[in-house]
Design an enzyme around this catalytic site. Sequence first.
Site, PDB file in Angstrom:
ATOM      1  N   HIS A  48     -19.523  -5.590 -24.729  1.00 18.77           N
ATOM      2  CA  HIS A  48     -20.060  -5.769 -23.373  1.00 18.77           C
ATOM      3  C   HIS A  48     -21.098  -4.688 -23.081  1.00 18.77           C
ATOM      4  CE1 HIS A  48     -20.030  -6.356 -18.946  1.00 18.77           C
ATOM      5  NE2 HIS A  48     -19.628  -7.558 -19.269  1.00 18.77           N
ATOM      6  N   ILE A  54     -22.539  -1.831 -20.683  1.00 20.57           N
ATOM      7  CA  ILE A  54     -22.211  -1.619 -19.274  1.00 20.57           C
ATOM      8  C   ILE A  54     -20.728  -1.905 -19.075  1.00 20.57           C
ATOM      9  CG2 ILE A  54     -24.526  -2.142 -18.421  1.00 20.57           C
ATOM     10  CD1 ILE A  54     -23.450  -4.838 -17.427  1.00 20.57           C
ATOM     11  N   GLY A  57     -17.494  -5.536 -14.657  1.00 23.79           N
ATOM     12  CA  GLY A  57     -17.159  -5.469 -13.233  1.00 23.79           C
ATOM     13  C   GLY A  57     -15.673  -5.644 -12.963  1.00 23.79           C
ATOM     14  N   VAL A  58     -15.025  -6.510 -13.723  1.00 23.46           N
ATOM     15  CA  VAL A  58     -13.588  -6.732 -13.491  1.00 23.46           C
ATOM     16  C   VAL A  58     -12.793  -5.462 -13.765  1.00 23.46           C
ATOM     17  CG1 VAL A  58     -13.656  -9.214 -13.875  1.00 23.46           C
ATOM     18  CG2 VAL A  58     -13.204  -7.702 -15.794  1.00 23.46           C
ATOM     19  N   GLU A  62     -10.333  -3.386 -11.383  1.00 23.00           N
ATOM     20  CA  GLU A  62      -9.014  -2.958 -11.852  1.00 23.00           C
ATOM     21  C   GLU A  62      -8.808  -1.457 -11.644  1.00 23.00           C
ATOM     22  OE1 GLU A  62      -5.205  -2.679 -13.461  1.00 23.00           O
ATOM     23  OE2 GLU A  62      -6.267  -4.489 -12.834  1.00 23.00           O
TER      24      GLU A  62
END
Length: 145
Positions: A48, A54, A57-58, A62
């Site tokens: 990723h 980067i 986002g998840v 979290e």
Amino acid sequence: MMHIDEILEYLPHRYPFLLVDRVTEVESGVSAKGYKNISFNEPFFTGHFPNNPIMPGVLIIEAMAQLSGVLGFVTVGRKPADGLIQYLAGSSKVRFKRPVFPGDRLDMESEFVSAKRGIWRFNCRALVDGEVVCVAEILTAEREV
């Protein structure tokens, strides 16, 4: 302030999914602040994204949920070892403002909003170098195990 040994008492997460390195402030029933150092060695950077790493986002969500979990546990005066766990139950009003890169320090803030019937609501935000990266409303569900 909570260092990693105390954080491990409040969160059931372990490598590679523990996303809080330090809790810098926590006030029961009010708020918590903490951070995660983002290293190029994080396993998610492998995919990723190759050549443009980067933080997903998840995982930012979290990380804020984990900090909120610490605040929730401190507020009720219990720990997972006492037979209580908090699950991520939802997120809303999520907005990403900029990416998080290797070498960044993800500073997080969680503010307690309410707790009803085992559902806790927190207003959260994450920052890098004082610049907002993400804002979200986080819900956690408390459950006896």
